[in-house]
Design a protein around this motif. Structure first.
Motif, mmCIF file in Angstrom:
data_model
loop_
_atom_site.group_PDB
_atom_site.id
_atom_site.type_symbol
_atom_site.label_atom_id
_atom_site.label_comp_id
_atom_site.label_asym_id
_atom_site.label_seq_id
_atom_site.Cartn_x
_atom_site.Cartn_y
_atom_site.Cartn_z
ATOM 1 N N HIS A 1 -9.111 -7.432 15.625
ATOM 2 C CA HIS A 1 -9.349 -6.745 14.316
ATOM 3 C C HIS A 1 -8.117 -7.245 13.588
ATOM 4 O O HIS A 1 -6.735 -7.317 14.286
ATOM 5 N N ARG A 2 -8.313 -7.332 12.273
ATOM 6 C CA ARG A 2 -7.190 -7.682 11.424
ATOM 7 C C ARG A 2 -5.964 -6.733 11.326
ATOM 8 O O ARG A 2 -6.529 -5.610 11.531
ATOM 9 N N ARG A 3 -4.860 -7.260 11.204
ATOM 10 C CA ARG A 3 -3.699 -6.099 11.133
ATOM 11 C C ARG A 3 -3.923 -5.463 9.949
ATOM 12 O O ARG A 3 -4.124 -5.828 8.722
ATOM 13 N N PRO A 4 -3.875 -4.029 10.052
ATOM 14 C CA PRO A 4 -3.954 -3.290 8.967
ATOM 15 C C PRO A 4 -2.818 -3.428 7.767
ATOM 16 O O PRO A 4 -1.622 -3.513 8.206
ATOM 17 N N ARG A 5 -3.285 -3.665 6.635
ATOM 18 C CA ARG A 5 -2.316 -3.860 5.512
ATOM 19 C C ARG A 5 -1.977 -2.247 5.069
ATOM 20 O O ARG A 5 -2.679 -1.652 4.479
ATOM 21 N N ILE A 6 -0.557 -1.989 5.291
ATOM 22 C CA ILE A 6 -0.127 -0.671 4.758
ATOM 23 C C ILE A 6 0.953 -1.013 3.831
ATOM 24 O O ILE A 6 2.048 -1.576 3.699
ATOM 25 N N VAL A 7 0.808 -0.200 2.306
ATOM 26 C CA VAL A 7 1.535 -0.433 1.384
ATOM 27 C C VAL A 7 2.498 0.912 1.384
ATOM 28 O O VAL A 7 1.800 1.825 1.746
ATOM 29 N N ILE A 8 3.680 0.700 1.267
ATOM 30 C CA ILE A 8 4.653 1.553 1.111
ATOM 31 C C ILE A 8 5.374 1.745 0.030
ATOM 32 O O ILE A 8 6.190 0.787 -0.555
ATOM 33 N N LEU A 9 5.353 3.111 -0.614
ATOM 34 C CA LEU A 9 5.930 3.371 -1.865
ATOM 35 C C LEU A 9 6.975 4.628 -1.694
ATOM 36 O O LEU A 9 6.510 5.638 -1.174
ATOM 37 N N CYS A 10 8.199 4.288 -1.958
ATOM 38 C CA CYS A 10 9.199 4.989 -1.904
ATOM 39 C C CYS A 10 9.793 5.328 -3.451
ATOM 40 O O CYS A 10 9.520 4.532 -4.241
ATOM 41 N N THR A 11 9.843 6.731 -3.413
ATOM 42 C CA THR A 11 10.085 7.409 -4.889
ATOM 43 C C THR A 11 11.602 8.164 -4.879
ATOM 44 O O THR A 11 11.876 8.654 -4.004
ATOM 45 N N LEU B 1 6.967 -2.089 -1.358
ATOM 46 C CA LEU B 1 7.019 -2.110 -2.698
ATOM 47 C C LEU B 1 8.392 -1.509 -3.164
ATOM 48 O O LEU B 1 9.179 -0.613 -2.548
ATOM 49 N N PRO B 2 8.915 -1.972 -4.471
ATOM 50 C CA PRO B 2 10.412 -1.601 -4.854
ATOM 51 C C PRO B 2 10.137 -0.009 -4.965
ATOM 52 O O PRO B 2 9.404 0.678 -5.487
ATOM 53 N N THR B 3 11.314 0.718 -5.109
ATOM 54 C CA THR B 3 11.733 2.143 -5.182
ATOM 55 C C THR B 3 11.217 2.401 -6.604
ATOM 56 O O THR B 3 11.813 1.645 -7.462
ATOM 57 N N VAL B 4 10.541 3.502 -6.882
ATOM 58 C CA VAL B 4 10.126 3.724 -8.097
ATOM 59 C C VAL B 4 10.862 5.233 -8.525
ATOM 60 O O VAL B 4 11.042 5.840 -7.726
ATOM 61 N N PRO B 5 11.320 5.160 -9.811
ATOM 62 C CA PRO B 5 11.898 6.483 -10.204
ATOM 63 C C PRO B 5 11.171 7.603 -10.337
ATOM 64 O O PRO B 5 9.736 7.645 -10.268
ATOM 65 N N ASP B 6 11.377 8.792 -10.618
ATOM 66 C CA ASP B 6 10.727 10.037 -10.639
ATOM 67 C C ASP B 6 10.231 10.282 -12.075
ATOM 68 O O ASP B 6 10.382 11.175 -12.829
ATOM 69 N N ARG B 7 9.118 9.177 -12.377
ATOM 70 C CA ARG B 7 8.441 9.526 -13.768
ATOM 71 C C ARG B 7 6.711 9.131 -13.287
ATOM 72 O O ARG B 7 6.514 8.253 -12.627
ATOM 73 N N LEU B 8 6.252 10.012 -13.787
ATOM 74 C CA LEU B 8 4.803 9.958 -13.649
ATOM 75 C C LEU B 8 4.193 8.455 -14.039
ATOM 76 O O LEU B 8 3.331 7.914 -13.015
ATOM 77 N N GLU B 9 4.605 7.909 -15.083
ATOM 78 C CA GLU B 9 4.109 6.451 -15.488
ATOM 79 C C GLU B 9 4.311 5.566 -14.526
ATOM 80 O O GLU B 9 3.575 4.742 -13.924
ATOM 81 N N ALA C 1 2.870 1.934 -10.085
ATOM 82 C CA ALA C 1 3.100 1.286 -8.889
ATOM 83 C C ALA C 1 1.960 1.584 -7.888
ATOM 84 O O ALA C 1 1.779 0.485 -6.933
ATOM 85 N N ALA C 2 1.118 2.486 -8.018
ATOM 86 C CA ALA C 2 0.147 2.801 -7.192
ATOM 87 C C ALA C 2 -0.917 1.919 -7.271
ATOM 88 O O ALA C 2 -1.830 1.734 -6.522
ATOM 89 N N ALA C 3 -0.797 1.106 -8.225
ATOM 90 C CA ALA C 3 -1.875 -0.062 -8.698
ATOM 91 C C ALA C 3 -1.844 -1.285 -7.476
ATOM 92 O O ALA C 3 -2.958 -1.834 -7.172
ATOM 93 N N ALA C 4 -0.665 -1.258 -7.147
ATOM 94 C CA ALA C 4 -0.546 -2.412 -6.085
ATOM 95 C C ALA C 4 -1.027 -2.077 -4.677
ATOM 96 O O ALA C 4 -1.053 -2.976 -3.836
ATOM 97 N N ALA C 5 -1.629 -0.692 -4.426
ATOM 98 C CA ALA C 5 -2.400 -0.324 -3.241
ATOM 99 C C ALA C 5 -3.686 -0.809 -3.262
ATOM 100 O O ALA C 5 -4.647 -0.771 -2.097
ATOM 101 N N GLY C 6 -4.383 -1.382 -4.274
ATOM 102 C CA GLY C 6 -5.505 -1.645 -4.133
ATOM 103 C C GLY C 6 -5.715 -2.829 -3.218
ATOM 104 O O GLY C 6 -5.243 -3.857 -3.194
ATOM 105 N N GLY C 7 -6.890 -2.472 -2.388
ATOM 106 C CA GLY C 7 -7.308 -3.543 -1.219
ATOM 107 C C GLY C 7 -6.364 -3.162 0.062
ATOM 108 O O GLY C 7 -6.672 -4.056 0.934
ATOM 109 N N ALA C 8 -5.481 -2.218 0.152
ATOM 110 C CA ALA C 8 -4.999 -2.106 1.203
ATOM 111 C C ALA C 8 -5.629 -1.289 2.084
ATOM 112 O O ALA C 8 -6.627 -0.682 1.612
#
Length: 402
Positions: free
Chosen positions: A168-178, A216-224, A229-236
């Motif tokens: 099985h392919r290694r699972p690709r896990i996107v990590i987003l810290c805020t 992923l790069p750490t993102v600030p506490d802003r909704l936008e 940043a969440a767009a980078a999770a596509g395909g994960a």
């Protein structure tokens, strides 16, 4: 709040194994087989000698008998002829047994002089011969699907004639810290800031458990910013967030991801540490929101992310195993939440079982205590106080490789 058991079951229910891929044996260590490994040959491939000695006919090998040496067959160089009455062929461990011979006279029980071999101790029929296919035969499934490959299994697959394996392919896990307060290790701290340990720890955790982390790069506490940043999770295969999952006005992960289509399954678990755990789906991508406190994040990773990574790799995804240990210090009664108490483990001088010593403080920000811990002691909701010497379930950390 839901229980730890229910939360884990709901997380695993939405996961399936990654697609298969073919890798070389050199790349297959700790990967999980996606289909059975069927042997291409028999092992051994023929009848071979298990010892250094002489191929003989048992009928000719009585004590004191003298046999005529007619050749030698080192491993990899079979004897072309056959052993007739009163004859013998010199063999070595792994040599093919020549036709006509039915036993091995080991060299310790033989006296050789020139082209003559004298039997000192008679071998019985069939002695010291490893029969063709004694280990496994061509067509045998030597490994099933769903096997995590250790060095022993790699050796077995190689012996079965496989230079490549389907895993099985290694699972690709996107990590987003805020978090506005987060600084990377080595960077100057902003006023009121803290160093981000979660990103590095979770990336290492994912890698140790067989996944492929994308930090992923750490993102600030802003909704936008969170939504972008969440767009980078596509395909994960999974999105992991850390921080911003509690109830404060700056805990914006849920709202930020909702603008990208997050469908929330649950939020908040009846456990300590790790109450503000969040789970849902961002389109086709499963999402697991871990708390921002480093101890909470890693304890939740052990209880939920580890089984999830196993499920993604084609394994069942069982919860970490707990085993009974004896308390060396008392534990107070527990409240409504399932508690995971950091503790050291010692083996007494008399060689008995593990003795657990819970740490006096269990603050979820004390990463040093978790780093030093040997185990998590499991305390169910409303568990009564326990005295020194009583037994308590413990998840030992070393066997998890984490």
């Amino acid at each position: 709040m839901i229980s730890v058991t229910e939360a884990r079951a709901r997380i695993l229910a939405g996961l399936s194994a990654t697609t298969p891929e073919t890798v070389s044996l050199a790349e297959a260590l700790h990967r999980v087989t996606a289909r059975p490994v069927v042997s291409r040959l028999s092992n051994p491939p023929g009848d071979v000698s298990a010892m250094d000695g002489y191929a003989v006919r048992a009928a000719d090998a009585a004590r004191g008998a003298r046999l005529r040496l007619i050749g030698a067959a080192p491993a990899g160089h079979p004897f072309a002829g056959s052993v007739g009455p009163g004859e013998t062929v010199r063999l070595f461990t792994g040599s093919l047994v020549p036709a006509g011979a039915d036993t091995i006279l080991i060299q310790e029980n033989a006296d050789a002089e020139g082209e003559s071999v004298t039997v000192r101790e008679a071998p019985g029929p069939g002695r010291h011969i490893r029969r063709m296919g004694q280990d496994f035969r061509a067509g045998d499934a030597v490994l099933t699907a769903g096997y995590r490959l250790s060095p022993r299994h790699i050796g077995l697959a190689a012996a079965a004639g496989h230079p490549w394996l389907t895993v099985h392919r290694r699972p690709r896990i996107v990590i987003l810290c805020t978090g506005d307060e987060i600084a990377l290790p080595g960077e100057p701290l902003p006023p009121g800031g803290v160093v981000s340990s979660n990103g590095a720890a979770l990336a290492a955790f994912v890698r140790a458990a067989g996944g492929e982390p994308v930090l992923l790069p750490t993102v600030p506490d802003r909704l936008e910013a969170i939504a972008e940043a969440a767009a980078a999770a596509g395909g994960a295969d999974m999105l992991i967030t850390t921080g911003g999952a509690s109830v404060g006005e700056h805990d914006l992960v849920q709202a930020g991801l909702a603008s990208r289509g997050l469908v929330l399954d649950f939020w908040r678990i009846a456990m300590r540490p790790g109450k503000p755990l969040m789970h849902g789906r961002l389109g086709e991508v499963p999402m697991l929101g871990l708390p921002g406190n480093p101890v909470s994040a890693l304890v939740c990773a052990i209880l939920f992310l580890l089984p999830a990574l196993q499920r993604l790799q084609g394994l069942p995804g069982h919860p970490p195993a707990a085993e009974p240990v004896r308390l060396g210090s008392p534990l107070p009664a527990n409240d409504i939440r399932e508690d995971y108490v950091r503790a050291s483990l010692l083996v007494p001088e008399d060689g008995g079982g593990w003795i657990a010593h819970p740490y006096g403080t269990q603050d979820s920000g004390q990463i040093s205590r978790l780093a030093a811990a040997d185990a998590l002691l499991v305390r169910p909701p409303f568990a009564p106080a326990l005295a020194v010497g009583e037994m308590v379930p413990a998840i030992r950390l070393a066997p998890l490789g984490l």
